[in-house]
Design an enzyme around this catalytic site. Structure first.
Site, mmCIF file in Angstrom:
data_model
loop_
_atom_site.group_PDB
_atom_site.id
_atom_site.type_symbol
_atom_site.label_atom_id
_atom_site.label_comp_id
_atom_site.label_asym_id
_atom_site.label_seq_id
_atom_site.Cartn_x
_atom_site.Cartn_y
_atom_site.Cartn_z
ATOM 1 N N LEU A 124 0.840 -1.196 0.000
ATOM 2 C CA LEU A 124 0.000 0.000 0.000
ATOM 3 C C LEU A 124 0.882 1.256 0.000
ATOM 4 O O LEU A 124 0.712 2.141 -0.828
ATOM 5 C CB LEU A 124 -0.918 -0.022 1.235
ATOM 6 C CG LEU A 124 -1.749 1.222 1.532
ATOM 7 C CD1 LEU A 124 -2.766 1.452 0.409
ATOM 8 C CD2 LEU A 124 -2.484 1.086 2.870
ATOM 9 N N GLY A 130 2.136 7.575 2.848
ATOM 10 C CA GLY A 130 2.284 6.707 4.021
ATOM 11 C C GLY A 130 1.005 6.736 4.812
ATOM 12 O O GLY A 130 0.039 6.041 4.479
ATOM 13 N N GLN A 334 16.635 -0.127 31.278
ATOM 14 C CA GLN A 334 17.066 0.599 32.481
ATOM 15 C C GLN A 334 17.362 -0.367 33.628
ATOM 16 O O GLN A 334 18.360 -0.239 34.335
ATOM 17 C CB GLN A 334 15.969 1.596 32.896
ATOM 18 C CG GLN A 334 16.404 2.563 33.978
ATOM 19 C CD GLN A 334 17.476 3.541 33.474
ATOM 20 O OE1 GLN A 334 17.613 3.768 32.278
ATOM 21 N NE2 GLN A 334 18.255 4.081 34.382
ATOM 22 N N GLU A 361 1.485 -0.511 10.332
ATOM 23 C CA GLU A 361 0.048 -0.827 10.448
ATOM 24 C C GLU A 361 -0.712 0.389 10.979
ATOM 25 O O GLU A 361 -1.700 0.269 11.697
ATOM 26 C CB GLU A 361 -0.159 -2.037 11.365
ATOM 27 C CG GLU A 361 -1.202 -3.012 10.875
ATOM 28 C CD GLU A 361 -0.718 -3.866 9.707
ATOM 29 O OE1 GLU A 361 0.460 -3.756 9.320
ATOM 30 O OE2 GLU A 361 -1.539 -4.642 9.169
#
Lengths: 377, 259
Positions: A124, A130, A334, A361
């Site tokens: 796509l 985008g 961390q 997605e």
């Protein structure tokens, strides 16, 4: 709402856990380091009937529900986010064929995917389209018995390995109504693979450019009607979001597991760091968000299985699970300190893998557009 | 065509069992159950023999009501049908009780040529149930089996005993207890998982087998189960040259009788 797994779903979960332990986890670091596509793993997933989970047995699928599919993606992602997304996108490619395809198209193409005779993909995105997918410029022009596709797609997962691609191209005027969807079988309608992206994470899944130069696709490979392409793409992405939310959930669960394991083993000031409140609170927040994400992901999958509207719930699940994965990947690194920052540490890989779940997605911003759009109706 | 019965035990998954660091008590409250690892080898071997010889395969277990969920698990691994003896006393059963119940169930099934068991259960690892079943049924047992094949009405098995192996040939019916190295249990496919619900299962109470409560009540009583923690002396030799440190270590080990 009750998301207690059925006996079959629990057995599937246990089976996939056994599989990931022996076949996926040992490979994950190498796939990431060397950018290796998990072809052998995909073949083994096919042997376990996991390359066409939600499609009926008549089309070579397992005939299971979407919840089962989400569970499999979640479990794979706990060990290897790359393998999870390869399977998720492969499965996604079958969705528009199953939902919008003619009986002939389903008979011909779905078994190719469900039996993993070819890898599937979904094209796509374009360099200039985008988040604004409706602005795509790839064209498909009818010429006799074929559509001729021209244009370039970008950031296509499985791009170099896929033998069957769902391609969105413009058959009409501007805007979303001018887009149609096509099933492009590479062996019949060859297209070129362009640039391979050198990604930050999910490096075992290959992301490439696709170049269509007079790619002739039999006209019977048009999915749905002319102009249905955008609608088909959006419906496919709704289901796809459940898959990616499950991937993000698996990554978040892996953060929790790694943090619990490490904080019990790592001794500082004469005691395991798990005895320190600073660590306990980080782990408590991880457990809390993982539990919430799990409910949201399973809720979206369950609504899809019940054939109820689930667009908003899928967007909520994807948004929350992906932000949970990223937020807690930071915390997991961390907790492990310098050791977590070193290449080869699992949390370092998760840190890089988690970021993409907030982007593909549909970005987190798109999810918020979808959610607010439905909430404000 | 041989009839193979694969016996299994539904046990707590040891990975889910937590040990309370203070009391060393076991916390099993969040533990899931599974088919005992060694019994997975028994089921897998039965299915492998079915694939090679066309044998008929069934599974058999003795467990409490929670063991019902084991039936689909077992069936997803290949057997055509499953037998389950359901009694709450299974929780406290020892090897003698379990063997009594399974032997009674096998008599009720009537048709068996090869009875496969794991060498031991992954919780207690008593290694007694298989040989006891054989004794109760009055048939031979082959233990410590690392390879087996079925030829006509015989089992030809390789036993691994200490540092040597022994090949034996035994006519049906026979109990065979298997070492885990005999095979690698396969992971059930999704279609096998979904297909398990369609396979027949048979549930029996102990009364159905003609057994009394007394006969399935273990004579021994478990007083406590504790986690095992290796105690360490935490002695570190820091002073002096490496030679001095080694000498101190050797002196300590000698003093404790280790050397």
């Amino acid at each position: 709402m009750n998301f207690e797994l059925t006996e079959e779903q629990a057995l599937l979960q246990a089976a996939v856990r056994d599989f990931t332990k022996s076949e996926v986890e040992p490979l994950a670091e190498k796939l990431d380091r060397d950018g290796l596509f998990p072809h052998d793993t995909m073949k083994k997933l096919a042997e376990l009937d996991l390359t066409g989970i939600p499609y009926p047995a008549a089309y070579g699928g397992a005939g299971a529900d979407y919840m089962s599919y989400a569970i499999v993606v979640e479990e794979l992602a706990k060990s290897c986010a790359s393998t999870a997304v390869v399977l998720a996108v492969h499965t996604l490619a079958g969705a528009p064929i199953y939902q919008f395809g003619t009986p002939d198209q389903k008979d011909k193409f779905l078994p190719m995917l469900t039996k993993y005779q070819v890898l599937g993909g979904f094209a796509l995105t374009e360099p200039g389209a985008g988040t604004d997918a409706g602005a795509l410029t790839t064209t498909a022009t009818l010429d006799g018995d074929h559509y001729v596709i021209n244009g370039t797609k970008t950031f296509i997962t499985n791009g170099d390995k896929a033998g069957l691609m769902i391609v969105m191209a413009r058959t009409g005027g501007e805007g979303t109504k001018g887009i149609s969807a096509f099933i492009v079988e590479k062996a019949v309608s060859p297209f070129e693979v362009g640039k391979h992206e050198d990604k930050m994470g999910v490096r075992g899944s290959h992301t490439t450019e696709l170049i269509f130069k007079n790619c002739r696709v039999p006209k019977e490979n048009l999915l749905g009607k002319v102009g249905d392409g955008f609608k088909i793409a959006m419906a496919t992405l709704d289901g796809g979001r459940v898959g990616i939310s499950a991937q993000a959930l698996g990554l978040a669960e892996a953060c929790l597991e790694e943090s619990v394991r490490y904080s019990k083993e790592r001794v500082q000031f004469g005691k395991p760091i798990a005895t320190k409140q600073a660590i306990q609170w980080m782990i408590a927040d991880m457990a809390k968000d993982v539990a919430a994400a799990k409910h949201l992901v399973y809720n979206a999958a369950s609504l899809k299985d019940q054939q109820k509207p689930f667009s908003m719930e899928a967007a909520i699940a994807k948004l929350f699970a992906s932000e949970t994965a990223m937020h807690h990947a930071v915390k997991a690194v961390q907790i492990q300190g310098g050791y977590g920052y070193i290449k080869g540490s699992k949390v370092e890989r998760i840190f890089r893998d988690a970021k993409i779940t907030e982007i593909y997605e549909g970005t987190s911003e798109v999810q918020r557009m979808v959610i607010s759009g439905i909430a404000l109706r | 065509m041989a009839t193979i019965i694969a016996c299994y035990k539904w046990v707590l998954d040891e990975q889910d069992i937590k040990i309370n660091p203070g009391s060393l008590d076991l916390d099993t409250s969040r533990a899931k159950s599974k088919i005992s690892d060694y019994d997975r080898n028994a089921i897998e071997e039965a299915v492998l023999q079915e694939e090679k010889t066309g044998a008929e395969v069934a599974s058999l277990t003795f467990g409490n009501s929670k063991a019902k969920q084991s039936l689909k698990d077992a069936l997803s691994r290949g057997p055509a049908k499953a037998y389950w003896v359901n009694d709450e006393l299974a929780d406290k059963a020892d090897a003698l009780v379990t063997a009594n119940v399974l032997a009674a169930a096998l008599k009720k099934i009537g048709q068996y040529d090869v009875i496969l068991c794991g060498e031991g259960a992954s919780d207690t690892y008593a290694q007694q149930v298989g040989p006891r079943i054989a004794t109760l049924l009055g048939i031979p047992a082959i233990t410590f089996v690392s390879e087996m094949k079925i030829e006509s009405d015989k089992v030809i098995a390789t036993r691994k005993i200490g540092d040597c192996t022994e090949e034996v040939s035994v006519s049906f019916p026979v109990v065979v207890t298997l070492l885990p190295e005999i095979n690698k249990p396969r992971i059930p496919s999704l279609k096998q998982v979904l297909g398990a619900a369609k396979k027949p299962t048979t549930e029996w109470s102990i009364a159905d087998l003609g057994l009394t409560t007394e006969e399935v009540t273990a004579k021994n009583k478990v007083k406590s189960i504790k986690g095992f923690v290796m105690s360490r002396k935490n002695v570190i030799y820091k002073e002096g040259t490496p030679t001095d440190k080694v000498a101190s270590l050797v002196a300590s080990l000698t003093k404790e009788g280790v050397l």
